[in-house]
Design a protein around this motif. Structure first.
Motif, short mmCIF file in Angstrom:
data_model
loop_
_atom_site.label_atom_id
_atom_site.label_comp_id
_atom_site.label_asym_id
_atom_site.label_seq_id
_atom_site.Cartn_x
_atom_site.Cartn_y
_atom_site.Cartn_z
N GLU A 1 0.81 -1.21 0.00
CA GLU A 1 0.00 0.00 0.00
C GLU A 1 0.85 1.27 0.00
OE1 GLU A 1 -3.31 2.22 -0.39
OE2 GLU A 1 -3.13 0.05 -0.56
N ILE A 2 1.91 1.30 0.81
CA ILE A 2 2.74 2.51 0.87
C ILE A 2 3.48 2.71 -0.45
CG2 ILE A 2 4.77 3.55 1.95
CD1 ILE A 2 2.18 3.86 3.53
N ALA A 3 3.98 1.63 -1.04
CA ALA A 3 4.65 1.76 -2.33
C ALA A 3 3.69 2.28 -3.39
CB ALA A 3 5.23 0.41 -2.76
N ARG A 4 2.47 1.79 -3.39
CA ARG A 4 1.47 2.27 -4.34
C ARG A 4 1.24 3.77 -4.15
NH1 ARG A 4 -2.58 -1.51 -6.35
NH2 ARG A 4 -4.09 0.17 -6.07
N ALA A 5 1.14 4.19 -2.89
CA ALA A 5 0.91 5.60 -2.61
C ALA A 5 2.09 6.45 -3.08
CB ALA A 5 0.67 5.81 -1.11
N ASP B 1 1.18 10.77 -10.64
CA ASP B 1 -0.17 11.20 -11.00
C ASP B 1 -0.21 12.71 -11.28
OD1 ASP B 1 -2.72 10.04 -11.45
OD2 ASP B 1 -3.50 11.11 -9.72
N GLY B 2 -0.70 13.09 -12.44
CA GLY B 2 -0.84 14.50 -12.79
C GLY B 2 0.47 15.24 -12.93
N THR B 3 1.56 14.52 -13.18
CA THR B 3 2.89 15.13 -13.29
C THR B 3 3.36 15.09 -14.74
OG1 THR B 3 3.43 14.38 -11.05
CG2 THR B 3 5.27 15.02 -12.44
N TYR C 1 1.07 4.11 -15.55
CA TYR C 1 2.08 5.16 -15.74
C TYR C 1 3.19 4.66 -16.66
CZ TYR C 1 -0.28 6.85 -11.52
OH TYR C 1 -1.22 7.26 -10.60
N ALA C 2 3.45 5.44 -17.70
CA ALA C 2 4.45 5.04 -18.69
C ALA C 2 5.86 4.99 -18.12
CB ALA C 2 4.40 6.00 -19.88
N SER C 3 6.13 5.76 -17.07
CA SER C 3 7.49 5.82 -16.51
C SER C 3 7.77 4.70 -15.50
CB SER C 3 7.71 7.17 -15.83
OG SER C 3 6.84 7.32 -14.71
N VAL C 4 6.79 3.83 -15.27
CA VAL C 4 6.92 2.75 -14.28
C VAL C 4 7.08 1.42 -15.00
CG1 VAL C 4 5.78 1.53 -12.39
CG2 VAL C 4 5.55 4.03 -12.60
N VAL D 1 0.88 10.46 1.00
CA VAL D 1 1.87 10.82 -0.03
C VAL D 1 1.26 10.69 -1.42
CG1 VAL D 1 3.93 10.28 1.34
CG2 VAL D 1 2.88 8.49 -0.08
N ARG D 2 0.19 9.90 -1.56
CA ARG D 2 -0.43 9.75 -2.88
C ARG D 2 -1.01 11.07 -3.37
NH1 ARG D 2 -3.07 5.45 -3.52
NH2 ARG D 2 -2.78 4.49 -1.48
N GLU D 3 -1.43 11.95 -2.42
CA GLU D 3 -1.91 13.29 -2.80
C GLU D 3 -0.84 14.35 -2.60
OE1 GLU D 3 -3.93 11.74 -0.19
OE2 GLU D 3 -5.14 10.65 -1.67
#
Length: 258
Positions: free
Chosen positions: A15-19, A26-28, A51-54, A125-127
Motif C-alpha cells: 500500500e505505501i509503495a502504491r501511494a 499522477d498528474g505530473t 504510468y508510462a514511466s513505471v 503521499v499519494r496526494e
C-alpha cells in the motif's frame, strides 16, 4: 534535487509503495523513472499499466542494481528473504520504510556501505500531502519526500522511534470513527447516512488542523462550550485515566522499538 532525474527502485509493492508511486506520477508532466520489484505482482502490474514511466523488473536484484534511490518497503518479517544477497549499485541511497527495522540491520542485510535512511511515509503521499519523518537527515531523501508533501528530518533513531509510535495510532482513529458510525446505525440511522456524516464531520476536523497558529489543546477548547455536549463527552470518556492508559500503551510500544 529534481525527482524526475533520479531513477527510483522499490522492493515490495504494498500500500505505501502504491501511494508513493501515485504521488510521484499522477498528474505530473515529467514523472521519474520507477522500477518495481515483482513482489506484489498485481499492484506492480497495475501501476506499470497506468504510468508510462513505471516498469516491473525481473527480480529484486534487477531493481537494486539499477536504482539510484532504492526504497525497501517489504513487510518486516519478509526482510531476510527479500534482501539477503542483494547487491546495491554504487552511489545508491537506500530508504528503509520497514517499521521497527533499524538502519544498521538493513545495511548488514544488504552488505553495503551505501547511505541507509529510515522514513515513515504515510498513505497521504499519494496526494503529496504527507509530512514524512526521515532519519538521519539526507539531502537526496529529504528532497524526495519534500516533493511528496514535506520532510521532517531527525538526527537519531531514538527520536525517530517516538514518531513511529505516534504513527501506530492511525488504525485506532479509524476504528474510533467506525464505532461512532455503528453506534449511530444502532440508534436507527441508515448505515450509509451515518458513514457519510461521520466522514464529513472529521474531514472538517482535518481541515482545521491545517491552522498551525492554534495549538492542539486550543483547537479542542475552541470546539466546545462550558457545560456543552463536546465537553461532556471529553470529560466523561476521555478523562485523565483514559489519557494515562493511552500514554502507557505508547510507552510500551516505544520500549519495544528501542
Amino acid at each position: 534535487m529534481e525527482v524526475a532525474a533520479v531513477r527510483i527502485g522499490i522492493i515490495g509493492v504494498g500500500e505505501i509503495a502504491r501511494a508513493i508511486v501515485t504521488g510521484l506520477c499522477d498528474g505530473t508532466d515529467a514523472p521519474p523513472e520507477v522500477l518495481l520489484s515483482p513482489r506484489g505482482a498485481r499492484a506492480a502490474a497495475e501501476l506499470s499499466e497506468r504510468y508510462a514511466s513505471v516498469q516491473v523488473c525481473a527480480d529484486n536484484q534487477d531493481v537494486a542494481g539499477r536504482a539510484e534511490l532504492l526504497i525497501i518497503s517489504v513487510r518486516p518479517q519478509d526482510r531476510h528473504e527479500a534482501l539477503a544477497g542483494l547487491r546495491v549499485a554504487a552511489g545508491t541511497t537506500v530508504v528503509n520504510v520497514m517499521g521497527g527495522v533499524a538502519g544498521d540491520e538493513v545495511r548488514s542485510l544488504l552488505g553495503t556501505d551505501a547511505p541507509v535512511v529510515r522514513a515513515i511515509p504515510l498513505p497521504a503521499v499519494r496526494e503529496r500531502r504527507s509530512v514524512t519523518v526521515t532519519c538521519p537527515p539526507n539531502p537526496v531523501v529529504d528532497a524526495f519526500f519534500a516533493s511528496l508533501g514535506g520532510a521532517l528530518p531527525v538526527a537519531d533513531e531514538a527520536t525517530f522511534n517516538v514518531f513511529s509510535a505516534l504513527t501506530a495510532t492511525l488504525s485506532t482513529h479509524y476504528s474510533y470513527l467506525a464505532t461512532l458510525t455503528s453506534w449511530a446505525a444502532g440508534h436507527g440511522l441508515a448505515p450509509a447516512d451515518a458513514d457519510r456524516y461521520v466522514r464529513g464531520l472529521f474531514q472538517g476536523v482535518g481541515r482545521s488542523l491545517s491552522d498551525g497558529s492554534r495549538p492542539l489543546h486550543r483547537l479542542a477548547g475552541d470546539h466546545e462550550t462550558p457545560g456543552g455536549l463536546n465537553e461532556r463527552v471529553r470529560t466523561t470518556w476521555f478523562d485523565e485515566p483514559n489519557a494515562a492508559a493511552l500514554r502507557s500503551v505508547l510507552d510500551a510500544l516505544l520500549a519495544g522499538l528501542k
